[in-house]
Design a protein around this motif. Sequence first.
Motif, PDB file in Angstrom:
ATOM      1  N   VAL A 271       0.835  -1.210   0.000  1.00 43.56           N
ATOM      2  CA  VAL A 271       0.000   0.000   0.000  1.00 43.56           C
ATOM      3  C   VAL A 271       0.865   1.254   0.000  1.00 43.56           C
ATOM      4  O   VAL A 271       0.511   2.281   0.576  1.00 43.56           O
ATOM      5  N   SER A 272       2.021   1.174  -0.651  1.00 41.70           N
ATOM      6  CA  SER A 272       2.883   2.354  -0.776  1.00 41.70           C
ATOM      7  C   SER A 272       2.284   3.325  -1.793  1.00 41.70           C
ATOM      8  O   SER A 272       1.290   3.034  -2.469  1.00 41.70           O
ATOM      9  N   TYR A 273       2.907   4.463  -1.923  1.00 38.75           N
ATOM     10  CA  TYR A 273       2.372   5.573  -2.731  1.00 38.75           C
ATOM     11  C   TYR A 273       2.070   5.158  -4.171  1.00 38.75           C
ATOM     12  O   TYR A 273       1.011   5.479  -4.714  1.00 38.75           O
ATOM     13  N   ASN A 274       2.985   4.424  -4.801  1.00 32.18           N
ATOM     14  CA  ASN A 274       2.811   4.056  -6.213  1.00 32.18           C
ATOM     15  C   ASN A 274       1.551   3.225  -6.436  1.00 32.18           C
ATOM     16  O   ASN A 274       0.788   3.449  -7.379  1.00 32.18           O
ATOM     17  N   ASN A 275       1.316   2.248  -5.582  1.00 36.97           N
ATOM     18  CA  ASN A 275       0.158   1.364  -5.763  1.00 36.97           C
ATOM     19  C   ASN A 275      -1.163   2.058  -5.458  1.00 36.97           C
ATOM     20  O   ASN A 275      -2.193   1.734  -6.055  1.00 36.97           O
ATOM     21  N   ILE A 276      -1.141   2.977  -4.503  1.00 31.08           N
ATOM     22  CA  ILE A 276      -2.356   3.741  -4.206  1.00 31.08           C
ATOM     23  C   ILE A 276      -2.673   4.696  -5.355  1.00 31.08           C
ATOM     24  O   ILE A 276      -3.809   4.775  -5.846  1.00 31.08           O
ATOM     25  N   ILE A 366      -9.674  -0.650   3.092  1.00 31.36           N
ATOM     26  CA  ILE A 366      -8.230  -0.562   2.817  1.00 31.36           C
ATOM     27  C   ILE A 366      -7.860   0.589   1.870  1.00 31.36           C
ATOM     28  O   ILE A 366      -6.949   1.374   2.176  1.00 31.36           O
ATOM     29  N   PRO A 367      -8.513   0.765   0.706  1.00 34.10           N
ATOM     30  CA  PRO A 367      -8.117   1.883  -0.169  1.00 34.10           C
ATOM     31  C   PRO A 367      -8.264   3.243   0.507  1.00 34.10           C
ATOM     32  O   PRO A 367      -7.442   4.150   0.272  1.00 34.10           O
ATOM     33  N   ASP A 368      -9.278   3.409   1.354  1.00 31.16           N
ATOM     34  CA  ASP A 368      -9.486   4.694   2.022  1.00 31.16           C
ATOM     35  C   ASP A 368      -8.484   4.908   3.148  1.00 31.16           C
ATOM     36  O   ASP A 368      -8.040   6.030   3.396  1.00 31.16           O
ATOM     37  N   MET A 369      -8.115   3.839   3.834  1.00 28.60           N
ATOM     38  CA  MET A 369      -7.182   3.955   4.961  1.00 28.60           C
ATOM     39  C   MET A 369      -5.835   4.519   4.524  1.00 28.60           C
ATOM     40  O   MET A 369      -5.178   5.255   5.271  1.00 28.60           O
TER      41      MET A 369
END
Length: 789
Positions: A271-276, A366-369
């Motif tokens: 869930v690092s910056y690139n994947n988000i 998870i995506p919002d967290m």
Amino acid sequence: VRLPGPNTSSIAPPPLAPAGLRSYYFIWVNKPAAVYHVAYPMSGPYGAQMAGPQMAGPQSGAFPGGFPGGPAQMAGPPQKKLDPDSIPGTTQVIEDDQAKRGGQVYVTNIRGQVPPLVTTDFTVQDQGNASPRFMRCTTYSFPSTADLAKQCKVPLAAIIKPFANVPKNETPLYIVNHGEAGPIRCNRCKAYMCPYMQFMEGGRRYQCGFCSCINEVPVQYFQHLDHMGRRMDLYERPELSLGSYEFIATLDYCKNNKPPNPPAYIFMIDVSYNNIKSGLVKLICEELKTLLDRLPKEEGAETSAIKVGFVTYNKILHFYNVKSALAQPQMMVVSDVAEMFVPLLDGFLVNFQESRAVINNLLDQIPDMFAETNESETVFAPVIQAGLEALKAAECSGKLFIFQSSIPTAEAPGKLKNRDDKKLVGTEKEKTLFQPQRGVYEQLTKDCVAQGCCVDLFLFPNQYVDIATMGDVPSHTGGSIYKYSNFQVEMNGQQFLSDLRRDVEKSIGFDAIMRVRTGTGFRATDFFGAIYMNNTTDVEMAAVDCDKAVTVEFKHDDTLSEETGAVMQCALLYTTIGGQRRLRIHNLSLNCSSQLSELYKSCETDALINFFAKSAYRAMLNQPLKTVREILVNQTAHMLACYRKNCASPSAASQLILPDAMKVFPVYMNSLLKTPTLVGSTELSTDDRAFHRLLVNAMGVEETQVLLYPRLIPLHTMDVSSEAIPAPVRCSEERLSESGIFLLENGLSMFLWLGQACPPDLIQNLFNVYSSPSPSPLYICLSFVCYKY
């Protein structure tokens, strides 16, 4: 197949280059009376990159004076133009085999029978030898002595795909249960009961077909013999009449003499910056809501026994309690990645059906967290360690699905540095680019295999990530590696989801150990694949699925009997997805001959090139690429020269003579030498080359065949009212027409080629865009990358 050069008496052989090597590409022309051979030196803009196999000359030390048909004796340019349509090619060989054997039933009751090609559509009826879907050999007639094998240089190998998919129109493997007594085995060599055992003394004893030991038949297994010496229950017992079957294993085959627990799947999301930012995390979470309903299950079971767990991470790890009794999922954070542990036992691995509401709630959150995260650093080795510790705590085997976007640079065990150095390409040290960094990853591999923890790695890199190292644990635990460079949801999302669905749903076994037993006179000496070897005989795999193949090489110990032939048995002990311990058995019998002509007649080109690819890709870790390529070329030359010398009638030196079963082998070898891994070009990324090497290492014959000789399909000839796909044409620029549309695919990538004169209305219908004729571009090339393995 005779290949004389036209008008050879008036053509002088071309001079050798100063280094004793010269590049040629070959054209074979088929005529009614003979097959003509012409050799052209490579020239033009693609000469350096696309040169064919370099044949060893006098100065190379391989064959003094060159081998017949080598560069020193090749005919020069032709006196007349040759008809390309009469040149025998791979597509013609495939079409001929399909026409001859396609749609037929292949019965496995004949020893040493050469099966149809992997490209041919056929049905298998098991009558004593394993289906070629499970086992294929480089030759179905082994040389009777070690001297003959050394003379011909044809590798003796079998490509075993123990979990290969069986078509619906074929009988699935029978399951044999001998109760607490367990499977019947030879007392000396431990081979399992199979059709090669010979019963005697009225059925009270049997002679092992592998070591010839005389064994007593257990009382509960006794059966009378008929007038031909066969057991009366021969066709009632799969292990006596079939080549492939399964035994239910007893507690003696289980760890600590305890029945195993069902396996677990753990989804570990970066869930690092690139994947988000790319939208990948949200895409994964949305897909898992429906995908978990399709977890593999035992035949006849209503639901899957597989448990699931979830971890998110960047440079710290987050574990989730999704116990069904909870109203909301609970997060537990482990920031000390140097000493990894699992912060909870109860509630981490759960049954999806029971915890569906809590899991769906978590996947929504998870995506919002992590939506506002700025963390770009990640860890990798601690992620594998965390999954491994979770499986240990649950006392089960399982699989880790890791979704990683970048090289692990955070301070933690397994931290990697960028070691990509283009200056090493073409040097003695180029091999170091493909050697994994050991240390923590080597120990992780050993621990994962011991626990039955398989690692599947989904990579989404924007730059170098050291796949040679990051792919080392997956490639030794029976796992798969997927790579999506510069991932964009709109462009690559569907392909990624397709790969993920197949990866989750495919048939699989866990905590596997495989052993290949052979008859007297030869033995298994080397193994290639996504495997781990702790000794010289046991092939260990944390998991084995329907895509994974193990290539096994054999060597002589003694003289083989032409009367009894050569027999082999592959025994795979594994845990099913329902938690049952089983033994899967595959048996195969081959002929033996003192005549080299029989060996060459029984060769299978597709299996041979699979062996050469895997052996070359292993050798490149310890030898310079130039040396590896030379070994491939020299061995090819030696094989063909041996056939010419010992199996063909005398002929002119200008002729190139090939065995019929290997007439397109030089084409495949040429293709292998052009693969990204062996080319050695600075224009290719090191990661792509390492990725290709790891992929091929686990491939079966069917996959390497299409990878090395792609299908070129003329789409403009397709009948839209029919479901039939047009027959592929040869992979040659000459086959491309300016008014045509061609699809080129090799199982990994697809390229759509549009000719300059392609009808504009056709382009508009295909892409919903208007295309006006333009004299400048010769063609349009669109690339769709679709990594399957």
